[in-house]
Write a protein that holds these residues in place. Structure first.
Motif, PDB file in Angstrom:
ATOM      1  N   UNK A 334      26.850 -46.657   5.085  1.00  0.00           N
ATOM      2  CA  UNK A 334      28.303 -46.832   4.980  1.00  0.00           C
ATOM      3  C   UNK A 334      28.777 -47.922   5.941  1.00  0.00           C
ATOM      4  N   UNK A 335      28.245 -47.925   7.163  1.00  0.00           N
ATOM      5  CA  UNK A 335      28.624 -48.932   8.156  1.00  0.00           C
ATOM      6  C   UNK A 335      28.252 -50.337   7.672  1.00  0.00           C
ATOM      7  N   UNK A 336      27.060 -50.453   7.078  1.00  0.00           N
ATOM      8  CA  UNK A 336      26.624 -51.749   6.547  1.00  0.00           C
ATOM      9  C   UNK A 336      27.547 -52.188   5.411  1.00  0.00           C
ATOM     10  N   UNK A 337      27.926 -51.253   4.547  1.00  0.00           N
ATOM     11  CA  UNK A 337      28.814 -51.600   3.433  1.00  0.00           C
ATOM     12  C   UNK A 337      30.191 -52.040   3.937  1.00  0.00           C
ATOM     13  N   UNK A 338      30.660 -51.431   5.046  1.00  0.00           N
ATOM     14  CA  UNK A 338      31.948 -51.831   5.632  1.00  0.00           C
ATOM     15  C   UNK A 338      31.872 -53.255   6.173  1.00  0.00           C
ATOM     16  N   UNK A 339      30.748 -53.570   6.819  1.00  0.00           N
ATOM     17  CA  UNK A 339      30.568 -54.942   7.326  1.00  0.00           C
ATOM     18  C   UNK A 339      30.579 -55.939   6.166  1.00  0.00           C
ATOM     19  N   UNK A 340      29.867 -55.593   5.089  1.00  0.00           N
ATOM     20  CA  UNK A 340      29.849 -56.472   3.910  1.00  0.00           C
ATOM     21  C   UNK A 340      31.257 -56.624   3.340  1.00  0.00           C
ATOM     22  N   UNK A 341      32.015 -55.520   3.347  1.00  0.00           N
ATOM     23  CA  UNK A 341      33.385 -55.554   2.830  1.00  0.00           C
ATOM     24  C   UNK A 341      34.271 -56.462   3.695  1.00  0.00           C
ATOM     25  N   UNK A 342      34.083 -56.371   5.009  1.00  0.00           N
ATOM     26  CA  UNK A 342      34.859 -57.229   5.924  1.00  0.00           C
ATOM     27  C   UNK A 342      34.567 -58.703   5.646  1.00  0.00           C
ATOM     28  N   UNK A 343      33.282 -59.009   5.439  1.00  0.00           N
ATOM     29  CA  UNK A 343      32.901 -60.404   5.148  1.00  0.00           C
ATOM     30  C   UNK A 343      33.572 -60.882   3.865  1.00  0.00           C
ATOM     31  N   UNK A 344      33.551 -60.034   2.830  1.00  0.00           N
ATOM     32  CA  UNK A 344      34.135 -60.416   1.534  1.00  0.00           C
ATOM     33  C   UNK A 344      35.648 -60.580   1.643  1.00  0.00           C
ATOM     34  N   UNK A 345      36.310 -59.621   2.304  1.00  0.00           N
ATOM     35  CA  UNK A 345      37.774 -59.706   2.436  1.00  0.00           C
ATOM     36  C   UNK A 345      38.165 -60.940   3.250  1.00  0.00           C
ATOM     37  N   UNK A 346      37.416 -61.206   4.342  1.00  0.00           N
ATOM     38  CA  UNK A 346      37.732 -62.354   5.191  1.00  0.00           C
ATOM     39  C   UNK A 346      37.585 -63.672   4.461  1.00  0.00           C
ATOM     40  N   UNK A 347      36.413 -63.906   3.886  1.00  0.00           N
ATOM     41  CA  UNK A 347      36.181 -65.174   3.197  1.00  0.00           C
ATOM     42  C   UNK A 347      37.000 -65.260   1.905  1.00  0.00           C
TER      43      UNK A 347
END
Length: 661
Positions: A334-347
């Motif tokens: 879940x933590x890894x998926x949140x990091x991936x989500x942050x990257x997607x939302x940011x970029x």
């Protein structure tokens, strides 16, 4: 896995249909975010799309002032300064009229300061009624997307229900077949197997282990396929929508792969330990509950409770280790998926602000990222469950692969058993060359009553077991009516032998079922007649429900004598040609023994009867008495002859006579 997949062969069309359903379900899951994403781009953010002038009857035309506009047009229909563009400024909507294509594109990227100039100089403020008319097809599109989304959800629900039902039905059928196969195979194994294997372990194989495999057939295999296809599907759609965002989304995959590999290893170890501890617990319980009376007699409750507590704690720790494996793995993914989500939302947000990415596409990526790591997480957990199923299947197949020591001949001889028994130079050992019987030879003619006597360990009971071929001899021959018993079908051989043992087993049920053993060929009249002939009816008729009186496992509500009388009635109901009595009267009081002795005189007529008894008073009327000593026949004759010989039998008789005196 090869052995397990054999069970799927009869259900190949079910698997095929379930696979097709899964593909449709995946398509639906992939399409759901696209519906919303398209609604965002085309309808919710529809004011970004420019209008051109059209006729009243034009496609999706809307009235504006004294003209008609439409957003559904081809590139070729754009002319100089015929574009109308809605802009949003300070929460109010304005219409910029009759501009070029380039101006329209610039308005969508313009800064707030420059937009203010356009609004003040060249734009018309739109009233609520104007906006409602201009965007009526956007509202219709949103309603359409809502309806389509609900329809897709409903179809997905129905497909999931159908898929679950057919897979559960298939899984239950397979487990039903496997459970029967295991139990049937256990039935076919020799007595020697049950002397080595704990009963609790066998119970675990038939119940817990088969049920563990059920999840493999009903869930795991299809979910493994489903999740692999979902991961592939998500990847394809994401690359199709935006390559850069897709690559950013997959930056965390190496970490997920490493976590999954670690989880797979630890979960496999945890599952195997848990399965072993469950087996140990069931074995302990089966043994000690059946021996509870002995535990209470010797006041060992506290010691046995301590043993149980230790095994229970071991199982608790094994389960806790399994739970902790999941408890650590799930939050990590879940933590890894949140990091991936942050990257997607940011970029993605930067791309939206720059006008290179639509909000709808960003929404699709956010939805896919939330869903992308779920099948990866499920895959890891399913691999763990798969390991549990394989661990259970290993234990089940270890039972199924246990060879049958005693098997019927491929081409059995057709025989109508009358009762003649002959041992020719028989040597027999339970283990290796530790022979229990040594070169034993004798003949029992049809209808004869023969008794075997001797000290404990002389080989008397072994002879009885060999006649029914519960064990095979190492040397010599055993003949029934001049036919080697190895050439006779086992069912035919054993159905001709009625055996009454010292330790009588009573099954849970009623009196009637314990006599007939649920054999449909034995009528109620035959049951009553058998009970009457051995005088069992004398106590059965006094019971509240008579022959329908319930009895518990091992017949704990009956006395030892009553249980023995029931076993006599059970044997006689099957009308055997050969009657085997192994210490059959040892647990019966003198009065009951007198009743049985009288009944046996009638029962032995026209039946070959073999008796083993320590109480020599019960066998004095036998036609022949064979005296065993250390696996060899030492004496043979009737009671008077053996007394006159002044040998082993005479000494045994005198010892028992002295005890009575």
């Amino acid at each position: 896995m090869k052995q397990l997949l054999v069970y799927l062969k009869p259900h190949k069309w079910t698997i095929f249909f379930a696979t097709i359903l899964v593909l449709f379900i995946i398509v639906i899951e992939l399409y759901r975010p696209i519906i919303i994403g398209n609604a965002i781009d085309n309808n919710i953010n529809g004011y970004y799309k420019p209008y051109i002038e059209t006729t009243k009857d034009g496609k999706n035309s809307v009235a504006y002032k004294d003209v008609y506009l439409t957003k559904d047009f081809k590139e070729s229909e754009i002319k100089d300064n015929n574009i109308y563009q809605i802009v949003l400024f300070e929460d109010k909507y304005y219409m910029v009229e009759k501009i070029s294509k380039q101006q329209s594109e610039n308005l969508q990227k313009i800064t707030a300061k420059d937009l203010e100039k356009v609004v003040l100089n060249d734009a018309t403020l739109l009233q609520k009624e104007d906006l409602k008319e201009l965007r009526k097809y956007d509202f219709t599109g949103i309603l359409y997307a809502t309806g389509l989304y609900l329809l897709i959800m409903l179809i997905g629900f129905v497909l999931n229900v159908i898929n679950t039902l057919i897979l559960q039905n298939m899984g239950q059928n397979i487990i039903f077949k496997m459970r029967k196969q295991v139990f049937e195979h256990i039935h076919s194994l020799s007595t020697n197997f049950f002397n080595k294997e704990p009963f609790g372990k066998l119970v675990t194989r038939v119940t817990n282990d088969t049920e563990s495999i059920n999840e493999l057939f009903t869930t795991i295999l299809i979910k493994l396929f489903k999740n692999l296809v979902k991961i592939f599907g998500f990847a394809v759609v994401m690359f199709y929508k935006d390559v850069k965002l897709a690559l950013l989304s997959f930056l965390m995959l190496p970490i997920v792969g490493a976590l999954t590999f670690m989880f797979k290893h630890f979960s496999r170890v945890a599952y195997r330990v848990t399965r072993n501890k469950i087996t140990e617990m069931n074995t302990f319980l089966a043994e000690h509950i059946s021996g509870m009376k002995l535990i209470q007699i010797f006041a060992k409750e506290e010691e046995k409770y301590q043993e149980f507590e230790n095994k229970s704690e071991e199982l608790y720790r094994a389960n806790w280790r399994e739970v902790m494996t999941f408890a650590i793995f799930r939050p990590c993914i879940y933590f890894v998926s949140v990091i991936a989500l942050i990257i997607i939302i940011g970029d993605g947000s930067i791309s939206v602000l720059n006008g290179t990415l639509s909000v709808g596409t960003l929404y699709i990526f956010i939805s896919y990222i939330n869903s992308f790591f779920e099948p990866i997480q499920d895959l890891a957990e399913q691999f763990g469950t798969l390991q549990s199923s394989i661990a259970s299947s290993e234990k089940i197949f270890s039972i199924l692969e246990e060879k049958q020591d005693i098997v019927s001949p491929k081409n059995p001889k057709d025989i109508n058993i009358n009762g003649k028994i002959e041992f020719k130079n028989v040597w027999f050992a339970y283990e290796g060359e530790d022979y229990i019987l040594k070169d034993v030879s004798f003949t029992i003619n049809k209808g004869e009553k023969v008794a075997f006597v001797g000290a404990t360990g002389a080989g008397k009971s072994s002879i009885l077991n060999l006649i029914g071929r519960y064990f095979d001899i190492q040397k010599g021959e055993i003949l029934i009516d001049d036919v080697n018993i190895k050439d006779i079908d086992i069912d035919i051989l054993r159905s001709a032998i009625g055996q009454v043992q010292q330790d009588v087993f009573i099954f849970t049920g009623d009196i009637k079922s314990n006599i007939s053993l649920n054999n449909e060929n034995i009528s109620d009249e035959m049951i009553k007649q058998s009970a009457k002939m051995v005088n069992a009816s004398s106590f059965i008729e006094k019971l509240n429900n008579k022959y329908d009186e319930p009895v518990t496992e091992r017949g704990s509500t009956l006395s030892a004598g009553q249980r023995q009388l029931l076993s006599f009635a059970r044997t006689l109901a099957y009308d055997p040609k050969i009657l085997v009595l192994d210490e059959a009267t040892s647990n019966i009081d003198t009065e009951t023994e007198g009743l049985i002795t009288n009944a046996l005189e009638t029962l032995m007529n026209n039946r070959t009867t073999i008796m083993v008894a320590h109480r020599l008073s019960t066998i004095q009327n036998a036609d022949k008495i064979i005296v065993m000593h250390k696996g060899e026949i030492k004496e043979s004759g009737n009671h008077q002859q053996l007394i006159a010989n002044n040998g082993i039998y005479k000494r045994l008789y005198d010892v028992q006579l002295d005890k009575k005196l």
